[in-house]
Motif scaffolding. Structure first.
Motif, PDB file in Angstrom:
ATOM      1  N   ARG A  88     -31.744 108.318 -95.635  1.00  0.00           N
ATOM      2  CA  ARG A  88     -31.481 107.841 -94.278  1.00  0.00           C
ATOM      3  C   ARG A  88     -31.337 106.331 -94.286  1.00  0.00           C
ATOM      4  NH1 ARG A  88     -34.611 109.954 -88.910  1.00  0.00           N
ATOM      5  NH2 ARG A  88     -33.710 108.509 -87.394  1.00  0.00           N
ATOM      6  N   ALA A 113     -18.291 112.743 -92.841  1.00  0.00           N
ATOM      7  CA  ALA A 113     -18.447 112.928 -91.390  1.00  0.00           C
ATOM      8  C   ALA A 113     -18.495 114.396 -91.032  1.00  0.00           C
ATOM      9  CB  ALA A 113     -17.320 112.225 -90.660  1.00  0.00           C
ATOM     10  N   GLY A 153     -31.200 108.254 -85.990  1.00  0.00           N
ATOM     11  CA  GLY A 153     -30.342 109.271 -86.587  1.00  0.00           C
ATOM     12  C   GLY A 153     -28.882 108.951 -86.365  1.00  0.00           C
ATOM     13  N   ARG A 154     -28.091 109.070 -87.405  1.00  0.00           N
ATOM     14  CA  ARG A 154     -26.710 108.580 -87.327  1.00  0.00           C
ATOM     15  C   ARG A 154     -25.877 109.277 -86.256  1.00  0.00           C
ATOM     16  NH1 ARG A 154     -23.496 110.690 -92.683  1.00  0.00           N
ATOM     17  NH2 ARG A 154     -23.741 112.923 -92.369  1.00  0.00           N
ATOM     18  N   ARG A 155     -26.209 110.530 -85.947  1.00  0.00           N
ATOM     19  CA  ARG A 155     -25.462 111.234 -84.908  1.00  0.00           C
ATOM     20  C   ARG A 155     -25.999 110.932 -83.512  1.00  0.00           C
ATOM     21  NH1 ARG A 155     -21.746 114.477 -87.055  1.00  0.00           N
ATOM     22  NH2 ARG A 155     -22.010 115.154 -89.215  1.00  0.00           N
ATOM     23  N   TRP A 156     -27.085 110.165 -83.441  1.00  0.00           N
ATOM     24  CA  TRP A 156     -27.657 109.782 -82.155  1.00  0.00           C
ATOM     25  C   TRP A 156     -27.375 108.326 -81.801  1.00  0.00           C
ATOM     26  CZ3 TRP A 156     -29.623 113.067 -78.676  1.00  0.00           C
ATOM     27  CH2 TRP A 156     -30.012 114.341 -79.119  1.00  0.00           C
ATOM     28  N   GLN A 177     -25.917 111.809 -95.398  1.00  0.00           N
ATOM     29  CA  GLN A 177     -27.042 111.809 -94.477  1.00  0.00           C
ATOM     30  C   GLN A 177     -28.336 111.398 -95.168  1.00  0.00           C
ATOM     31  OE1 GLN A 177     -27.278 115.385 -92.230  1.00  0.00           O
ATOM     32  NE2 GLN A 177     -29.029 114.747 -91.006  1.00  0.00           N
ATOM     33  N   THR A 216     -21.812 104.532 -90.011  1.00  0.00           N
ATOM     34  CA  THR A 216     -22.903 105.258 -90.672  1.00  0.00           C
ATOM     35  C   THR A 216     -22.468 106.642 -91.129  1.00  0.00           C
ATOM     36  OG1 THR A 216     -23.715 106.055 -88.532  1.00  0.00           O
ATOM     37  CG2 THR A 216     -24.711 104.039 -89.404  1.00  0.00           C
ATOM     38  N   LEU A 217     -21.486 107.212 -90.448  1.00  0.00           N
ATOM     39  CA  LEU A 217     -20.997 108.538 -90.835  1.00  0.00           C
ATOM     40  C   LEU A 217     -20.211 108.508 -92.144  1.00  0.00           C
ATOM     41  CD1 LEU A 217     -19.863 109.958 -87.367  1.00  0.00           C
ATOM     42  CD2 LEU A 217     -21.781 110.732 -88.749  1.00  0.00           C
ATOM     43  N   GLY A 234     -21.879 103.749 -85.167  1.00  0.00           N
ATOM     44  CA  GLY A 234     -21.992 105.193 -85.328  1.00  0.00           C
ATOM     45  C   GLY A 234     -20.973 105.726 -86.310  1.00  0.00           C
ATOM     46  N   ARG A 235     -19.743 105.260 -86.214  1.00  0.00           N
ATOM     47  CA  ARG A 235     -18.691 105.717 -87.118  1.00  0.00           C
ATOM     48  C   ARG A 235     -18.899 105.188 -88.538  1.00  0.00           C
ATOM     49  NH1 ARG A 235     -16.864 106.536 -82.301  1.00  0.00           N
ATOM     50  NH2 ARG A 235     -15.078 107.878 -81.893  1.00  0.00           N
ATOM     51  N   THR A 271     -24.648 106.424 -81.360  1.00  0.00           N
ATOM     52  CA  THR A 271     -23.706 106.160 -80.268  1.00  0.00           C
ATOM     53  C   THR A 271     -24.283 106.600 -78.928  1.00  0.00           C
ATOM     54  OG1 THR A 271     -21.792 106.383 -81.735  1.00  0.00           O
ATOM     55  CG2 THR A 271     -21.409 106.645 -79.376  1.00  0.00           C
TER      56      THR A 271
END
Length: 304
Positions: free
Chosen positions: A111, A304, A116-119, A108, A103-104, A100-101, A121
Motif C-alpha cells: 500500500r 487499474a 485506499g487508492r479507490r477511495w 495494490q 495511484t492506480l 487517484g488515477r 478521489t
C-alpha cells in the motif's frame, strides 16, 4: 454608472477599480477556452470540474466589473462574489482525481497511500463539494444583507454568521488540501522505497527532469511522472494560499479591514488561481495520464 437611487450601494464607501476586474475577466476567459480545447483534444473528461471552475471565475470577474458599473445590482454582485469564491473548489476536485488515477498505476500491494487508492478521489471530492456548498451558503447570506433600500440597516448578526460560515467552508478546503499534500508526499516516499522512484508513466525515462522538457509533457510524450507530481504540489500550494487568505478575509474581526480591498483580492486570490490555469495549460494532466495508460496497456502493466 447605472444606479437605483432607492437602493443602497453594494460596495458601501469602498471604490474598487474596474480595470483589474476587466483584466482578470479577459485572462480567465482566454485560459479557460485553452483548457476546453485541451479537454476535447485529449479527451480529458475528468478535468471537466477544472474547466467549470475556470468558467465560474470568468463569470465572476465579468460580473464584478459589471457590478462596479451598477453598484446597486444584487444579482451582479452575487454572481461576482459566489463565482470567485467557490470556483477553486472545482479546480481542486480535478487535482484530487489526478492522484487517484496516478495511484492506480501501481499494484495494490504494498500500500503506497494512507488512503485506499479507490477511495482517494471520493473522499477528497466529497470534502471539496462540502467546502463548495458551505462557502456558497455563507456568501449568499452575506450578500442578502446588502440588498437593502436606502436607510435600512443590515442584520449584523446574520451578516457575521454568514462570514463565519464562509470561514468554515474555507477551512474545510484548507484541511482537504493539507491532507492531500500529506497523502501525496507519503505516496511518493513509499513508491520510491518499493520501486526506486522509477517513472510510473514511462520506466525508460530517467529519474527527475534531466531529459524531460515541459513542452513535451503537455501531450504526454516524454512524460516524467515526477514532473506531474511537481505540478500537483505547485497547484496545491497556490490553491492553499488562496484558501488561507479567504479564511482570514472573512473573519468578522478582520473583514472590515481586508474585504473589498483591491490589492488583497487580486494578489492573494486572482493571481494564484490564474497561475493554476497557466501551470495546467502547459503540463496538461489528462494528456500525460492518457499516454501513460496507453503505454502501460501496451506493456501489459495496467493495474487499474
Amino acid at each position: 454608472m447605472s444606479k437605483d437611487d432607492t437602493k443602497q450601494d453594494m460596495y458601501g464607501d469602498k471604490h474598487p477599480s474596474i480595470v483589474p476586474a476587466y483584466i482578470f475577466a479577459f485572462l480567465f476567459t482566454c485560459f479557460t477556452f485553452i483548457h476546453i480545447g485541451n479537454m476535447i483534444k485529449y479527451r480529458g473528461w475528468f478535468f471537466l470540474p477544472f474547466v467549470l471552475g475556470g468558467l465560474l471565475m470568468s463569470a465572476g470577474y465579468h460580473s464584478k466589473h459589471m457590478s462596479l458599473r451598477d453598484r446597486t445590482s444584487l444579482i451582479k454582485a452575487a454572481i461576482a462574489e459566489i463565482g470567485i469564491l467557490v470556483a477553486p473548489a472545482l479546480n481542486a476536485a480535478s487535482l484530487y482525481m489526478m492522484l487517484g488515477r496516478l495511484t492506480l498505476m501501481r499494484p495494490q500491494k504494498p500500500r503506497l497511500s494512507i488512503i485506499g487508492r479507490r477511495w482517494i478521489t471520493a473522499i477528497f471530492v466529497i470534502a471539496d463539494l462540502l467546502s463548495f456548498f458551505v462557502q456558497a451558503l455563507g456568501i449568499g447570506t452575506i450578500v442578502s444583507q446588502q440588498d437593502l433600500k436606502k436607510g435600512e440597516k443590515p442584520d449584523e448578526k446574520l451578516r457575521k454568521n454568514g462570514m463565519k460560515i464562509v470561514v468554515v467552508g474555507a477551512c474545510i478546503q484548507v484541511f482537504a488540501l493539507l491532507l492531500f499534500v500529506l497523502n501525496t508526499v507519503i505516496f511518493q516516499k513509499r513508491e520510491k522505497k518499493h520501486y526506486g522512484g522509477s517513472n510510473i508513466i514511462d520506466p525508460k525515462l530517467d529519474h527527475g527532469m534531466t531529459k524531460t522538457k515541459l513542452f513535451l509533457v503537455k501531450n504526454g510524450k516524454g512524460a516524467d511522472w515526477h514532473v506531474l507530481i511537481g505540478t500537483m504540489y505547485a497547484v496545491s500550494g497556490l490553491i492553499l494560499l488562496r484558501s488561507v487568505f479567504r479564511a482570514i478575509e472573512f473573519l468578522p474581526s478582520l473583514a472590515d479591514k481586508v474585504m473589498g480591498e483591491d490589492w488583497a483580492l487580486y494578489c492573494l486570490d486572482s493571481l494564484p488561481m490564474f497561475f493554476v490555469l497557466v501551470v495546467f495549460a502547459f503540463v496538461y494532466p489528462p494528456a500525460v495520464l492518457n499516454e501513460a495508460k496507453k503505454r502501460m496497456e501496451q506493456a501489459g502493466m495496467n493495474n487499474a
